[in-house]
Design an enzyme around this catalytic site. Structure first.
Site, PDB file in Angstrom:
ATOM      1  N   CYS A  49       0.819  -1.225   0.000  1.00 40.58           N
ATOM      2  CA  CYS A  49       0.000   0.000   0.000  1.00 40.58           C
ATOM      3  C   CYS A  49       0.843   1.261   0.000  1.00 40.58           C
ATOM      4  CB  CYS A  49      -0.943  -0.012   1.191  1.00 40.58           C
ATOM      5  SG  CYS A  49      -0.111   0.301   2.761  1.00 40.58           S
ATOM      6  N   CYS A  52       4.820   1.618   3.780  1.00 41.14           N
ATOM      7  CA  CYS A  52       6.194   1.485   4.291  1.00 41.14           C
ATOM      8  C   CYS A  52       7.000   2.729   3.942  1.00 41.14           C
ATOM      9  CB  CYS A  52       6.855   0.236   3.710  1.00 41.14           C
ATOM     10  SG  CYS A  52       5.916  -1.275   3.923  1.00 41.14           S
ATOM     11  N   CYS A 154       4.593  -7.329   4.023  1.00 42.01           N
ATOM     12  CA  CYS A 154       4.230  -7.912   2.721  1.00 42.01           C
ATOM     13  C   CYS A 154       5.470  -8.496   2.048  1.00 42.01           C
ATOM     14  CB  CYS A 154       3.595  -6.855   1.824  1.00 42.01           C
ATOM     15  SG  CYS A 154       2.147  -6.083   2.532  1.00 42.01           S
ATOM     16  N   CYS A 187       3.613  -3.453   9.605  1.00 35.54           N
ATOM     17  CA  CYS A 187       2.645  -3.019   8.590  1.00 35.54           C
ATOM     18  C   CYS A 187       2.059  -1.684   9.022  1.00 35.54           C
ATOM     19  CB  CYS A 187       1.571  -4.098   8.424  1.00 35.54           C
ATOM     20  SG  CYS A 187       0.526  -3.881   6.971  1.00 35.54           S
ATOM     21  N   HIS A 224       5.377  -7.806  24.822  1.00 36.88           N
ATOM     22  CA  HIS A 224       4.798  -7.977  26.154  1.00 36.88           C
ATOM     23  C   HIS A 224       5.864  -7.838  27.254  1.00 36.88           C
ATOM     24  CE1 HIS A 224       1.935  -9.877  28.966  1.00 36.88           C
ATOM     25  NE2 HIS A 224       2.923 -10.655  29.345  1.00 36.88           N
ATOM     26  N   CYS A 227       6.217  -4.234  28.197  1.00 31.94           N
ATOM     27  CA  CYS A 227       4.990  -3.430  28.143  1.00 31.94           C
ATOM     28  C   CYS A 227       4.716  -2.827  29.526  1.00 31.94           C
ATOM     29  CB  CYS A 227       3.805  -4.282  27.710  1.00 31.94           C
ATOM     30  SG  CYS A 227       2.290  -3.304  27.612  1.00 31.94           S
ATOM     31  N   CYS A 244      -4.204  -3.729  31.115  1.00 35.53           N
ATOM     32  CA  CYS A 244      -3.768  -4.701  30.098  1.00 35.53           C
ATOM     33  C   CYS A 244      -4.893  -4.942  29.074  1.00 35.53           C
ATOM     34  CB  CYS A 244      -3.384  -6.006  30.785  1.00 35.53           C
ATOM     35  SG  CYS A 244      -3.014  -7.315  29.606  1.00 35.53           S
ATOM     36  N   CYS A 250      -5.058  -8.321  22.411  1.00 36.40           N
ATOM     37  CA  CYS A 250      -3.674  -7.845  22.267  1.00 36.40           C
ATOM     38  C   CYS A 250      -2.731  -9.005  21.932  1.00 36.40           C
ATOM     39  CB  CYS A 250      -3.208  -7.169  23.552  1.00 36.40           C
ATOM     40  SG  CYS A 250      -1.561  -6.461  23.380  1.00 36.40           S
ATOM     41  N   CYS A 259       8.682  -1.982  19.796  1.00 41.12           N
ATOM     42  CA  CYS A 259       7.775  -0.821  19.793  1.00 41.12           C
ATOM     43  C   CYS A 259       7.607  -0.201  21.181  1.00 41.12           C
ATOM     44  CB  CYS A 259       6.395  -1.215  19.286  1.00 41.12           C
ATOM     45  SG  CYS A 259       6.353  -1.727  17.572  1.00 41.12           S
ATOM     46  N   CYS A 271       1.033   1.853  19.695  1.00 40.42           N
ATOM     47  CA  CYS A 271      -0.349   1.361  19.664  1.00 40.42           C
ATOM     48  C   CYS A 271      -0.897   1.111  21.069  1.00 40.42           C
ATOM     49  CB  CYS A 271      -0.437   0.075  18.840  1.00 40.42           C
ATOM     50  SG  CYS A 271       0.124   0.257  17.142  1.00 40.42           S
ATOM     51  N   CYS A 278      -2.065  -4.480  20.535  1.00 44.98           N
ATOM     52  CA  CYS A 278      -1.103  -4.823  19.479  1.00 44.98           C
ATOM     53  C   CYS A 278      -1.786  -5.784  18.500  1.00 44.98           C
ATOM     54  CB  CYS A 278       0.120  -5.489  20.116  1.00 44.98           C
ATOM     55  SG  CYS A 278       1.211  -6.285  18.925  1.00 44.98           S
ATOM     56  N   CYS A 281       1.681  -7.035  13.924  1.00 41.56           N
ATOM     57  CA  CYS A 281       1.978  -6.818  12.500  1.00 41.56           C
ATOM     58  C   CYS A 281       3.408  -7.156  12.103  1.00 41.56           C
ATOM     59  CB  CYS A 281       1.615  -5.395  12.084  1.00 41.56           C
ATOM     60  SG  CYS A 281       2.786  -4.132  12.623  1.00 41.56           S
TER      61      CYS A 281
END
Ligand code: FSX
Ligand code: SF4
Length: 296
Positions: A49, A52, A154, A187, A224, A227, A244, A250, A259, A271, A278, A281
């Site tokens: 798409c 990226c 992808c 993604c 996790h 987190c 949580c 998640c 992340c 996110c 989550c 992705c």
């Protein structure tokens, strides 16, 4: 628009910690960038798409170098990018073919590879009136690449285009070409992950990969683990600042990425930080393991 090597190094310095670059690495990077015979980079886009590239563009919009064009055109020899190249038509294919003839370039692939119908579900370019399927373009360019970086889930795993019925028989770059790839999934992927991969190649550093081709430096731990919501009471509402998100599906316990410590949008949030579970992705199972429209 020119950006100096100093600005690029400044950028790398700012992100050196999260990118895992030492002071020695930065010195090596300086030498690599001063080399007029630095690597040529070809960036292809197939079944995806363009998110990226957009992610990459967004990350560096506020920090020098301020555009992806600055970074890629002035710090490496970016011979081709579908959205950033100023040339088009036969002229840009001439540039691609010249790079191919010389070989030894870095091939960055964004988007997966449709293989059904002899690849005719996706075309990379047209040259002198003859269409080139993405499948043929990737196969050709992969054959003489020094390194191949699959950017996004992808390219790395098939991702969204390969999900569901997959009538165009979409494959990852590795599966379609049979070549080893450094997989930078997501993604979209975090822009720092893409910069990290390019920096490792410029530094000629070996990149340790996990069993699905992801750099362990970036994808070594499950989300996790770090987190901040771990061991908090579970919640079943989106958008809360704590709690949580496991009851909302998640995927943090099964998803490898950094992340939670790196964060997105120049370190502003991520996110789970925004109260959204989550969606996993960066995993090869995405998006099959993460149905968006049903409770799991
Ligand atoms: Fe895929 Fe790139 Fe997702 Fe999109 O093109 S990783 S669909 S964000 O952007 O390939
Ligand atoms: Fe783990 Fe997700 Fe809960 Fe965070 S929100 S502790 S990643 S299950």
């Amino acid at each position: 628009m020119k950006v100096s090597r100093r600005d690029f190094l400044k950028y790398c310095g700012m992100t050196a910690t999260v990118l895992g670059l030492s002071a020695n690495d930065l010195l090596g990077l300086k030498d690599a960038l001063a080399n007029p015979n630095g690597p040529t980079v070809l960036w292809l886009q197939g079944a995806g798409c363009t998110g990226c590239s957009i992610s990459f563009l967004n990350r560096i919009s506020t920090v020098a170098p301020k555009t992806a064009g600055d970074l890629l055109v002035n710090s490496v020899n970016l011979a081709y990018h579908p959205n950033l190249s100023s040339l088009a038509g036969d002229a840009v294919v001439d540039v691609i073919n010249q790079a191919y003839t010389k070989g030894n370039y870095v091939l960055i692939v964004e988007g997966a590879v449709p293989t059904a119908f002899n690849g005719a579900a996706c075309f990379a370019w047209s040259y002198k009136g003859v269409d080139k399927t993405f499948k043929d373009a990737v196969t050709m360019l992969a054959s003489k690449a020094a390194k191949i970086v699959s950017v996004g889930s992808c390219a790395a795993f098939g991702g969204i285009p390969a999900s569901g019925g997959n009538p165009t028989q979409v494959l990852s770059v590795k599966a379609a070409t049979g070549k080893a790839t450094i997989n930078i999934p997501g993604c979209p992927p975090h822009p720092d992950w893409i910069v990290w991969a390019v920096a490792q190649i410029l530094l000629n550093k070996p990149v340790a990969l996990d069993s699905v081709g992801r750099p362990t430096s970036l994808f070594g731990l499950k989300l996790h683990e770090n987190c901040p919501r771990k061991e908090q009471d579970e919640v079943n509402r989106f958008g809360l600042s704590s709690g949580c998100l496991k009851p909302l599906g998640c995927k943090g316990p099964e998803t490898k990425s950094n992340c939670s410590t790196l964060k997105w949008h120049n370190g502003v949030n991520w996110c789970v930080g925004a109260g959204a579970p989550c969606i996993g992705c960066t995993e090869p199972t995405f998006p099959i393991a993460t149905p968006f429209y049903k409770n799991v």
